[in-house]
Structures are given as structure tokens and as C-alpha cells.
Design a protein around this motif. Structure first.
Motif, mmCIF file in Angstrom:
data_model
loop_
_atom_site.group_PDB
_atom_site.id
_atom_site.type_symbol
_atom_site.label_atom_id
_atom_site.label_comp_id
_atom_site.label_asym_id
_atom_site.label_seq_id
_atom_site.Cartn_x
_atom_site.Cartn_y
_atom_site.Cartn_z
ATOM 1 N N ASP A 20 0.821 -1.217 0.000
ATOM 2 C CA ASP A 20 0.000 0.000 0.000
ATOM 3 C C ASP A 20 0.852 1.262 0.000
ATOM 4 O O ASP A 20 0.377 2.337 -0.373
ATOM 5 N N LEU A 21 2.126 1.141 0.422
ATOM 6 C CA LEU A 21 3.026 2.291 0.482
ATOM 7 C C LEU A 21 3.904 2.418 -0.763
ATOM 8 O O LEU A 21 4.621 3.405 -0.919
ATOM 9 N N ALA A 22 3.866 1.405 -1.628
ATOM 10 C CA ALA A 22 4.719 1.387 -2.822
ATOM 11 C C ALA A 22 3.931 1.811 -4.059
ATOM 12 O O ALA A 22 2.703 1.752 -4.092
ATOM 13 N N GLU A 23 4.670 2.228 -5.094
ATOM 14 C CA GLU A 23 4.051 2.632 -6.347
ATOM 15 C C GLU A 23 3.541 1.386 -7.089
ATOM 16 O O GLU A 23 4.334 0.496 -7.412
ATOM 17 N N PRO A 24 2.251 1.291 -7.373
ATOM 18 C CA PRO A 24 1.680 0.082 -7.976
ATOM 19 C C PRO A 24 2.364 -0.368 -9.262
ATOM 20 O O PRO A 24 2.593 -1.569 -9.462
ATOM 21 N N ALA A 25 2.688 0.566 -10.140
ATOM 22 C CA ALA A 25 3.321 0.191 -11.407
ATOM 23 C C ALA A 25 4.687 -0.447 -11.165
ATOM 24 O O ALA A 25 5.057 -1.434 -11.814
ATOM 25 N N ARG A 26 5.437 0.116 -10.228
ATOM 26 C CA ARG A 26 6.753 -0.457 -9.907
ATOM 27 C C ARG A 26 6.605 -1.829 -9.250
ATOM 28 O O ARG A 26 7.385 -2.756 -9.505
ATOM 29 N N THR A 27 5.599 -1.976 -8.398
ATOM 30 C CA THR A 27 5.365 -3.260 -7.740
ATOM 31 C C THR A 27 5.069 -4.341 -8.769
ATOM 32 O O THR A 27 5.563 -5.473 -8.658
ATOM 33 N N ALA A 28 4.283 -4.003 -9.783
ATOM 34 C CA ALA A 28 3.983 -4.955 -10.846
ATOM 35 C C ALA A 28 5.265 -5.383 -11.563
ATOM 36 O O ALA A 28 5.447 -6.560 -11.911
ATOM 37 N N GLU A 29 6.167 -4.433 -11.775
ATOM 38 C CA GLU A 29 7.446 -4.747 -12.410
ATOM 39 C C GLU A 29 8.275 -5.682 -11.546
ATOM 40 O O GLU A 29 8.925 -6.607 -12.053
ATOM 41 N N TRP A 30 8.251 -5.441 -10.237
ATOM 42 C CA TRP A 30 9.035 -6.284 -9.336
ATOM 43 C C TRP A 30 8.468 -7.698 -9.260
ATOM 44 O O TRP A 30 9.224 -8.678 -9.216
ATOM 45 N N LEU A 31 7.153 -7.821 -9.246
ATOM 46 C CA LEU A 31 6.549 -9.154 -9.242
ATOM 47 C C LEU A 31 6.967 -9.922 -10.492
ATOM 48 O O LEU A 31 7.317 -11.108 -10.426
ATOM 49 N N GLN A 32 6.959 -9.237 -11.626
ATOM 50 C CA GLN A 32 7.377 -9.870 -12.872
ATOM 51 C C GLN A 32 8.846 -10.268 -12.813
ATOM 52 O O GLN A 32 9.238 -11.344 -13.299
ATOM 53 N N HIS A 33 9.656 -9.402 -12.203
ATOM 54 C CA HIS A 33 11.090 -9.695 -12.072
ATOM 55 C C HIS A 33 11.324 -10.976 -11.267
ATOM 56 O O HIS A 33 12.079 -11.857 -11.703
ATOM 57 N N PHE A 34 10.685 -11.093 -10.112
ATOM 58 C CA PHE A 34 10.906 -12.264 -9.263
ATOM 59 C C PHE A 34 10.336 -13.528 -9.900
ATOM 60 O O PHE A 34 10.942 -14.605 -9.808
ATOM 61 N N ARG A 35 9.194 -13.404 -10.563
ATOM 62 C CA ARG A 35 8.631 -14.569 -11.253
ATOM 63 C C ARG A 35 9.541 -15.022 -12.377
ATOM 64 O O ARG A 35 9.695 -16.228 -12.627
ATOM 65 N N GLY A 36 10.163 -14.059 -13.042
ATOM 66 C CA GLY A 36 11.095 -14.382 -14.112
ATOM 67 C C GLY A 36 12.314 -15.141 -13.617
ATOM 68 O O GLY A 36 12.970 -15.853 -14.391
ATOM 69 N N ARG A 37 12.601 -14.999 -12.329
ATOM 70 C CA ARG A 37 13.737 -15.716 -11.741
ATOM 71 C C ARG A 37 13.301 -17.024 -11.089
ATOM 72 O O ARG A 37 14.077 -17.670 -10.396
ATOM 73 N N GLY A 38 12.038 -17.395 -11.325
ATOM 74 C CA GLY A 38 11.560 -18.694 -10.871
ATOM 75 C C GLY A 38 10.931 -18.738 -9.496
ATOM 76 O O GLY A 38 10.627 -19.818 -8.988
ATOM 77 N N PHE A 39 10.713 -17.569 -8.884
ATOM 78 C CA PHE A 39 10.124 -17.546 -7.551
ATOM 79 C C PHE A 39 8.604 -17.470 -7.616
ATOM 80 O O PHE A 39 8.030 -16.782 -8.469
ATOM 81 N N THR A 40 7.957 -18.181 -6.703
ATOM 82 C CA THR A 40 6.540 -17.952 -6.453
ATOM 83 C C THR A 40 6.435 -16.649 -5.669
ATOM 84 O O THR A 40 7.220 -16.410 -4.750
ATOM 85 N N THR A 41 5.475 -15.797 -6.031
ATOM 86 C CA THR A 41 5.381 -14.479 -5.396
ATOM 87 C C THR A 41 4.017 -14.255 -4.769
ATOM 88 O O THR A 41 3.035 -14.922 -5.107
ATOM 89 N N ALA A 42 3.975 -13.287 -3.859
ATOM 90 C CA ALA A 42 2.723 -12.871 -3.231
ATOM 91 C C ALA A 42 2.819 -11.388 -2.941
ATOM 92 O O ALA A 42 3.899 -10.866 -2.673
ATOM 93 N N LEU A 43 1.687 -10.715 -3.008
ATOM 94 C CA LEU A 43 1.618 -9.284 -2.741
ATOM 95 C C LEU A 43 0.793 -9.077 -1.481
ATOM 96 O O LEU A 43 -0.314 -9.602 -1.349
ATOM 97 N N LEU A 44 1.348 -8.293 -0.527
ATOM 98 C CA LEU A 44 0.736 -8.178 0.788
ATOM 99 C C LEU A 44 0.617 -6.743 1.273
ATOM 100 O O LEU A 44 1.419 -5.887 0.920
ATOM 101 N N ASP A 45 -0.384 -6.536 2.088
ATOM 102 C CA ASP A 45 -0.454 -5.390 2.989
ATOM 103 C C ASP A 45 -0.814 -5.974 4.334
ATOM 104 O O ASP A 45 -1.991 -6.083 4.693
#
Length: 288
Positions: A61-86
Motif C-alpha cells: 500500500d506504500l509502494a508505487e503500484p506500477a513499480r510493484t507490478a514490475e518487481w513481481l514480474q522480475h521475481f517470477r522471471g527468476r523462478g520464484f513464487t510471489t505474493a503481494l501483501l499489505d
């Protein structure tokens, strides 16, 4: 700024993590969505090794949504399962549990093949101090069982916590790495609250923060502190004084109380009153 901090209890925490990893099916690495790389402890990666891991970006909730989407894509691209939390509001908690249980599916299948049925998934939550581990646990349990605080280093020991019928969590203290040679990382950890405020030079940290705000988010500064964008001082120290004057942070004789102003700005930044920020950008990463 030369920020260095590695309390003795953190060295102990690393030993405890090593001792317990053999009991764990899945590791949950909790990162600050505002600083996904700066809050990723390289010691944790070394400790965990090839153990299944879910990377959870907290404080979304404190981060920029567009950047967060980029980071989720980055970690998934490296093979990690991801989750987004508040974790403060509980948003994303159920999805995190589902992904942790899914990550443990292969391990549980092997246990069932050996005749071991019905065992709960065992997970360990790891992350730097003040990233929101206790808040997440409280949300998962539906009660304030785990002590929480707004300062790093509140959690000291370890405890197993039952979440529903299928998940057991092992909480651990926040772990910072022994040395922080990258002072850009140190700054980001300090300004987001991962490092105790009394161990670094707050004046230098706030002046650096003001430079970033002045350069990239001048409109937010003006809106929050009732300033004129055309009249913003170029020098961070002058900007600090101007904000203090506008907020009425004055000592006897009309002198601006700079310490009070610094704390106001830091509190506003951490609470999201200056808007959403992501200080780590995926395009800044160098190729591995």
C-alpha cells in the motif's frame, strides 16, 4: 553516511535459522515492496539454499503500484513464487497461505508415499527487521498473538504458530547482514525504518531524502507542506528550514527546531502521507 548495524542477537538468529531449516518445507521471504532489492538479505539466500521459497512483497500500500507490478514480474522471471501483501490490513494474506501450501505440495506427496498423511505444511518466515513479519502473523492467526511494534528488533525468540489445519509457521527475528558496504542500500533501510533511528545520522538521511523528493516529487512536497513549487529552495537544508517554518516548528526566538522537522518528514514518509514510493527500480539492476 557510513551506516553499520549488526546487533549480537542477529548473529544468534542466523544460528537458530540454520538449526531449524531441516524441519521446514517452505521459506517465506518477506520483502518491503518499497525496496525489494535493498530489503532482500543476501545472508537469507545463502542460508536457505535450494529450499522452496515464496517471495512476498509487503507494505504494498506504500509502494508505487506500477513499480510493484514490475518487481513481481522480475521475481517470477527468476523462478520464484510471489505474493503481494499489505499485512497491516490483511490484504493478500489468504493468497500467501495458498501459495505456500502449493509450494509444499511436492514434499507432502513424498511424505504420503512413505505413509505419512495429514501433516501440516511447515513454513518459516524470514525478513529484515520491521518488514512486517509480526503484523502478518497476527493477520494469519486473527489475533494479536505475536508482539508487534513500529521499531525494528521487537521479535527476539522463535515460536511455532498454527494457522488453520494445514499450516504451521516458525517465526524468527529480523536478520540484517553483518556489513552494509553499499551506503545507498543503507540509506533506504534507514529511511524505511529497518534500522533503528538512533544509530545513524538522521540529519544526513533526511537531507538526502529531501533531495530525492525535491528532484522527483516536488508536487507532493508542496501539497503536504503548503509550499510553492516555483519557490522551492534548491538546497536541502534550506528546504528543511522552510518546511519547519511552515509547520510552526519553532524554538524560543523563532529559530526552527530542525530535529523536530526531520522527525515529522520521516514519519510522514513512512506513513505514506507523502504518497507512494518505490526507491528500488528494476531497471537499475545489472545483469547477473
Amino acid at each position: 553516511m557510513h551506516i553499520h548495524w549488526f546487533p549480537g542477537h542477529m548473529a544468534k538468529a542466523q544460528r537458530m535459522i540454520r538449526e531449524q531449516l531441516s524441519l521446514i518445507d517452505v521459506v517465506i521471504e518477506l520483502l518491503d515492496a518499497r525496496i525489494p532489492v535493498s530489503s532482500a538479505n543476501p545472508v537469507i539466500t545463502e542460508l536457505v539454499g535450494t529450499k522452496p521459497r515464496v517471495v512476498a512483497l509487503n507494505k504494498s500500500d506504500l509502494a508505487e503500484p506500477a513499480r510493484t507490478a514490475e518487481w513481481l514480474q522480475h521475481f517470477r522471471g527468476r523462478g520464484f513464487t510471489t505474493a503481494l501483501l499489505d499485512a497491516a490490513s490483511g490484504k493478500g494474506s489468504k493468497e500467501l497461505v495458498n501459495r505456500v501450501e502449493a509450494e509444499a505440495g511436492e514434499k507432502l506427496a513424498r511424505l504420503m508415499a512413505k505413509g505419512i498423511k495429514g501433516r501440516a505444511v511447515r513454513a518459516m518466515i524470514l525478513g529484515i527487521p520491521n518488514v512486517g513479519k509480526s503484523s502478518l502473523i497476527n493477520r494469519l492467526l486473527g489475533t494479536a498473538t505475536a508482539k508487534t511494534g513500529d521499531k525494528p528488533g521487537v521479535t527476539r525468540g522463535q515460536q511455532w504458530l498454527k494457522v488453520g489445519k494445514n499450516l504451521e509457521l516458525l517465526d524468527t527475528p529480523g536478520v540484517l547482514w553483518p556489513r552494509m558496504d553499499d551506503q545507498e542500500v543503507a540509506f533506504k533501510l534507514a529511511v524505511t525504518g529497518a534500522i533503528k533511528d538512533d544509530i545513524y545520522d538522521m540529519e544526513k538521511v533526511i537531507l538526502k531524502l529531501l533531495c530525492i523528493l525535491r528532484e522527483q516529487y516536488a508536487n507532493r512536497l508542496c501539497e503536504r507542506y503548503k509550499l510553492s513549487e516555483a519557490g522551492l529552495p534548491a538546497e536541502a537544508g534550506e528546504l528543511l528550514t522552510l518546511i519547519g517554518t511552515k509547520r510552526g516548528c519553532l524554538k524560543v526566538g523563532g529559530i526552527v527546531d530542525h530535529d523536530k522537522v526531520r522527525r515529522i518528514i520521516l514519519t510522514d514518509f513512512r506513513a505514506g502521507k507523502l504518497g507512494q514510493f518505490t526507491l528500488d527500480h528494476p531497471d537499475q539492476l545489472t545483469a547477473d
